[in-house]
Design a protein around this motif. Sequence first.
Motif, PDB file in Angstrom:
ATOM      1  N   GLU A 246     -83.309  22.022  47.235  1.00  0.00           N
ATOM      2  CA  GLU A 246     -84.359  22.463  48.277  1.00  0.00           C
ATOM      3  C   GLU A 246     -84.089  22.892  49.402  1.00  0.00           C
ATOM      4  O   GLU A 246     -82.562  22.904  50.079  1.00  0.00           O
ATOM      5  CB  GLU A 246     -84.744  21.328  48.727  1.00  0.00           C
ATOM      6  CG  GLU A 246     -84.742  20.468  48.606  1.00  0.00           C
ATOM      7  CD  GLU A 246     -85.414  18.925  49.522  1.00  0.00           C
ATOM      8  OE1 GLU A 246     -86.211  18.718  48.736  1.00  0.00           O
ATOM      9  OE2 GLU A 246     -84.935  17.765  49.681  1.00  0.00           O
ATOM     10  N   PRO A 247     -84.333  24.058  50.381  1.00  0.00           N
ATOM     11  CA  PRO A 247     -83.935  24.305  51.583  1.00  0.00           C
ATOM     12  C   PRO A 247     -83.764  23.486  52.443  1.00  0.00           C
ATOM     13  O   PRO A 247     -84.475  22.353  52.745  1.00  0.00           O
ATOM     14  CB  PRO A 247     -84.733  25.349  51.301  1.00  0.00           C
ATOM     15  CG  PRO A 247     -85.598  25.342  51.328  1.00  0.00           C
ATOM     16  CD  PRO A 247     -85.814  24.731  49.879  1.00  0.00           C
ATOM     17  N   CYS A 248     -82.573  24.016  53.429  1.00  0.00           N
ATOM     18  CA  CYS A 248     -83.082  22.738  54.850  1.00  0.00           C
ATOM     19  C   CYS A 248     -82.160  23.652  56.558  1.00  0.00           C
ATOM     20  O   CYS A 248     -81.896  24.432  55.668  1.00  0.00           O
ATOM     21  CB  CYS A 248     -82.071  21.702  54.772  1.00  0.00           C
ATOM     22  SG  CYS A 248     -81.429  20.203  56.006  1.00  0.00           S
ATOM     23  N   VAL A 249     -82.673  22.817  57.205  1.00  0.00           N
ATOM     24  CA  VAL A 249     -82.597  23.407  57.861  1.00  0.00           C
ATOM     25  C   VAL A 249     -81.347  22.539  59.167  1.00  0.00           C
ATOM     26  O   VAL A 249     -82.426  21.065  59.391  1.00  0.00           O
ATOM     27  CB  VAL A 249     -83.184  24.233  58.720  1.00  0.00           C
ATOM     28  CG1 VAL A 249     -82.772  24.959  60.514  1.00  0.00           C
ATOM     29  CG2 VAL A 249     -83.951  25.754  58.777  1.00  0.00           C
ATOM     30  N   ASN A 250     -80.143  22.508  59.566  1.00  0.00           N
ATOM     31  CA  ASN A 250     -79.967  21.512  60.246  1.00  0.00           C
ATOM     32  C   ASN A 250     -80.028  21.390  61.477  1.00  0.00           C
ATOM     33  O   ASN A 250     -80.684  22.718  62.030  1.00  0.00           O
ATOM     34  CB  ASN A 250     -78.182  21.764  59.691  1.00  0.00           C
ATOM     35  CG  ASN A 250     -77.607  22.572  60.416  1.00  0.00           C
ATOM     36  OD1 ASN A 250     -77.342  23.259  61.600  1.00  0.00           O
ATOM     37  ND2 ASN A 250     -75.916  22.681  59.973  1.00  0.00           N
ATOM     38  N   ALA A 251     -79.777  20.252  62.604  1.00  0.00           N
ATOM     39  CA  ALA A 251     -79.509  20.902  64.200  1.00  0.00           C
ATOM     40  C   ALA A 251     -79.016  21.466  64.648  1.00  0.00           C
ATOM     41  O   ALA A 251     -80.211  21.855  65.756  1.00  0.00           O
ATOM     42  CB  ALA A 251     -78.728  18.875  63.791  1.00  0.00           C
ATOM     43  N   LEU A 252     -78.163  22.824  63.890  1.00  0.00           N
ATOM     44  CA  LEU A 252     -77.631  23.540  64.895  1.00  0.00           C
ATOM     45  C   LEU A 252     -78.512  24.878  65.151  1.00  0.00           C
ATOM     46  O   LEU A 252     -78.458  26.287  65.249  1.00  0.00           O
ATOM     47  CB  LEU A 252     -76.133  23.687  64.686  1.00  0.00           C
ATOM     48  CG  LEU A 252     -75.352  22.637  64.802  1.00  0.00           C
ATOM     49  CD1 LEU A 252     -73.400  22.968  64.295  1.00  0.00           C
ATOM     50  CD2 LEU A 252     -75.595  22.224  65.757  1.00  0.00           C
ATOM     51  N   GLY A 253     -79.544  24.929  63.484  1.00  0.00           N
ATOM     52  CA  GLY A 253     -80.092  26.060  63.050  1.00  0.00           C
ATOM     53  C   GLY A 253     -79.726  26.556  61.771  1.00  0.00           C
ATOM     54  O   GLY A 253     -79.795  27.616  61.209  1.00  0.00           O
ATOM     55  N   ARG A 254     -78.636  25.424  61.052  1.00  0.00           N
ATOM     56  CA  ARG A 254     -77.783  26.273  59.747  1.00  0.00           C
ATOM     57  C   ARG A 254     -78.679  26.220  58.773  1.00  0.00           C
ATOM     58  O   ARG A 254     -78.959  25.161  58.666  1.00  0.00           O
ATOM     59  CB  ARG A 254     -76.842  26.061  59.623  1.00  0.00           C
ATOM     60  CG  ARG A 254     -76.025  26.440  58.878  1.00  0.00           C
ATOM     61  CD  ARG A 254     -74.130  25.945  58.920  1.00  0.00           C
ATOM     62  NE  ARG A 254     -73.786  26.594  57.417  1.00  0.00           N
ATOM     63  CZ  ARG A 254     -72.483  25.799  57.055  1.00  0.00           C
ATOM     64  NH1 ARG A 254     -71.705  24.699  57.472  1.00  0.00           N
ATOM     65  NH2 ARG A 254     -72.221  26.415  56.019  1.00  0.00           N
ATOM     66  N   ARG A 255     -78.638  27.434  58.057  1.00  0.00           N
ATOM     67  CA  ARG A 255     -79.827  26.834  56.753  1.00  0.00           C
ATOM     68  C   ARG A 255     -78.337  26.360  55.426  1.00  0.00           C
ATOM     69  O   ARG A 255     -77.547  27.033  55.362  1.00  0.00           O
ATOM     70  CB  ARG A 255     -80.417  28.603  56.231  1.00  0.00           C
ATOM     71  CG  ARG A 255     -81.273  28.753  56.979  1.00  0.00           C
ATOM     72  CD  ARG A 255     -81.975  29.690  57.040  1.00  0.00           C
ATOM     73  NE  ARG A 255     -83.042  30.071  57.729  1.00  0.00           N
ATOM     74  CZ  ARG A 255     -84.988  29.905  57.102  1.00  0.00           C
ATOM     75  NH1 ARG A 255     -84.921  28.951  56.189  1.00  0.00           N
ATOM     76  NH2 ARG A 255     -85.586  30.241  58.323  1.00  0.00           N
ATOM     77  N   LEU A 257     -78.814  24.679  51.435  1.00  0.00           N
ATOM     78  CA  LEU A 257     -79.387  24.926  50.407  1.00  0.00           C
ATOM     79  C   LEU A 257     -79.133  23.023  49.451  1.00  0.00           C
ATOM     80  O   LEU A 257     -77.580  22.483  49.428  1.00  0.00           O
ATOM     81  CB  LEU A 257     -79.020  25.262  49.285  1.00  0.00           C
ATOM     82  CG  LEU A 257     -79.741  25.704  47.750  1.00  0.00           C
ATOM     83  CD1 LEU A 257     -81.120  25.692  47.972  1.00  0.00           C
ATOM     84  CD2 LEU A 257     -79.340  26.638  46.655  1.00  0.00           C
ATOM     85  N   LEU A 258     -79.785  22.194  49.529  1.00  0.00           N
ATOM     86  CA  LEU A 258     -79.177  21.052  49.260  1.00  0.00           C
ATOM     87  C   LEU A 258     -79.603  20.202  47.484  1.00  0.00           C
ATOM     88  O   LEU A 258     -81.307  21.088  46.967  1.00  0.00           O
ATOM     89  CB  LEU A 258     -80.084  19.812  50.001  1.00  0.00           C
ATOM     90  CG  LEU A 258     -79.700  19.856  51.852  1.00  0.00           C
ATOM     91  CD1 LEU A 258     -80.589  18.555  52.497  1.00  0.00           C
ATOM     92  CD2 LEU A 258     -78.501  19.970  51.450  1.00  0.00           C
ATOM     93  N   LEU A 259     -79.434  19.173  47.240  1.00  0.00           N
ATOM     94  CA  LEU A 259     -79.299  19.349  45.751  1.00  0.00           C
ATOM     95  C   LEU A 259     -79.735  17.680  45.773  1.00  0.00           C
ATOM     96  O   LEU A 259     -78.948  16.836  46.184  1.00  0.00           O
ATOM     97  CB  LEU A 259     -78.448  19.417  44.947  1.00  0.00           C
ATOM     98  CG  LEU A 259     -78.623  19.148  43.083  1.00  0.00           C
ATOM     99  CD1 LEU A 259     -79.108  20.248  42.906  1.00  0.00           C
ATOM    100  CD2 LEU A 259     -77.545  19.004  42.546  1.00  0.00           C
ATOM    101  N   THR A 260     -81.182  17.451  45.749  1.00  0.00           N
ATOM    102  CA  THR A 260     -81.706  16.267  46.133  1.00  0.00           C
ATOM    103  C   THR A 260     -82.523  15.891  44.394  1.00  0.00           C
ATOM    104  O   THR A 260     -82.825  16.078  43.702  1.00  0.00           O
ATOM    105  CB  THR A 260     -83.004  16.862  47.446  1.00  0.00           C
ATOM    106  OG1 THR A 260     -82.147  17.406  48.367  1.00  0.00           O
ATOM    107  CG2 THR A 260     -83.502  15.236  47.420  1.00  0.00           C
ATOM    108  N   THR A 261     -81.712  14.283  45.463  1.00  0.00           N
ATOM    109  CA  THR A 261     -82.371  13.438  44.198  1.00  0.00           C
ATOM    110  C   THR A 261     -83.457  12.283  45.000  1.00  0.00           C
ATOM    111  O   THR A 261     -82.851  11.913  45.583  1.00  0.00           O
ATOM    112  CB  THR A 261     -81.929  12.947  42.969  1.00  0.00           C
ATOM    113  OG1 THR A 261     -80.948  12.940  42.142  1.00  0.00           O
ATOM    114  CG2 THR A 261     -81.834  11.619  42.663  1.00  0.00           C
ATOM    115  N   LYS A 262     -84.956  12.195  45.047  1.00  0.00           N
ATOM    116  CA  LYS A 262     -85.757  10.736  45.306  1.00  0.00           C
ATOM    117  C   LYS A 262     -86.066  10.061  44.071  1.00  0.00           C
ATOM    118  O   LYS A 262     -86.625  10.019  42.922  1.00  0.00           O
ATOM    119  CB  LYS A 262     -86.820  11.515  46.182  1.00  0.00           C
ATOM    120  CG  LYS A 262     -85.779  11.989  47.236  1.00  0.00           C
ATOM    121  CD  LYS A 262     -87.202  13.231  47.893  1.00  0.00           C
ATOM    122  CE  LYS A 262     -86.133  13.935  48.954  1.00  0.00           C
ATOM    123  NZ  LYS A 262     -88.033  14.706  49.951  1.00  0.00           N
ATOM    124  N   VAL A 263     -85.732   8.619  44.260  1.00  0.00           N
ATOM    125  CA  VAL A 263     -86.757   7.842  43.809  1.00  0.00           C
ATOM    126  C   VAL A 263     -87.999   6.872  44.447  1.00  0.00           C
ATOM    127  O   VAL A 263     -87.406   6.244  45.995  1.00  0.00           O
ATOM    128  CB  VAL A 263     -84.991   7.025  42.778  1.00  0.00           C
ATOM    129  CG1 VAL A 263     -84.411   7.800  41.503  1.00  0.00           C
ATOM    130  CG2 VAL A 263     -84.941   6.646  43.516  1.00  0.00           C
TER     131      VAL A 263
END
Length: 275
Positions: A246-255, A257-263
């Motif tokens: 999933e895409p993400c934008v950090n606090a500095l505006g940098r884009r 791509l994260l590999l995310t697991t949610k349980v």
Amino acid sequence: MSELKPQSAPTMRIEILPKSDREAASAPRKKIPKVRARTPVAAGDANFQELFQRVYDGAIIADFDGAIVDANQRILEFLETDRAGLERQGILGVISGSDAALLDTLRRNLEDNRHTLIQAHCLRHDGSAFPAEIAVSRLTLSGRSYLCFFVRDVTVRRKAEETLRQERNLLHTLIDNLPDLIYVKDTQSRFIIGNRAVARLLGVETPDCLLDKTDVEFFPRELADQYRADEIKVMETGVPLVEKEEPCVNALGRRLLLLTTKVPLRDSTGRVVGV
């Protein structure tokens, strides 16, 4: 007709807690009021005496000067003494660190119809101490008022609480020092735990700054809505979301791509209470 609800009296909490049982045992002993020889106040009523002796907690009846006039068997076992020894101690000799000011406070609380709960250490006959929770109330017998102390030994509970604190500290230390982004949210997707990596990603000073906030406060609305939709699905179905890119934008505006697991996060009954 309106429903009448009972009015509960306020509770005043008093802490007389040294750092350790050893410090409690070594505290200076207070002057003990002279004990006046008398028949135990509870002895005249067989029903009261039976109830008094069957109470799970240790129970002490004292006059307003702190002289002990009756006690049940349980408190004698707690303090490893006999009735005569307990009477010599007096209530100020039982509660480590207490003094006449405590008795004044208890009297005022009872006059104001306030309950009193004391966190303190109690002293055994041999001078050792144990942590206790002491509830104090007024007792009227034969037209005379007394202080009634219900003493509960909380040694086991304190040890369990200390073990829990150590486990929590270990868990927080582990989570904080992992490079992965780790967080926990409630059912409204509000942060309730986050590690330092998440705090850095979102541009806040400490993980505590995340508490009660949602993704809407850190990400573009489109991303925040997608994260929330995934979390709702996980919580409603109970099925984990595993390694989703999933895409993400950090606090500095940098884009990124994260590999995310949610349980799903479950409580002791199995009910889903977060993610």
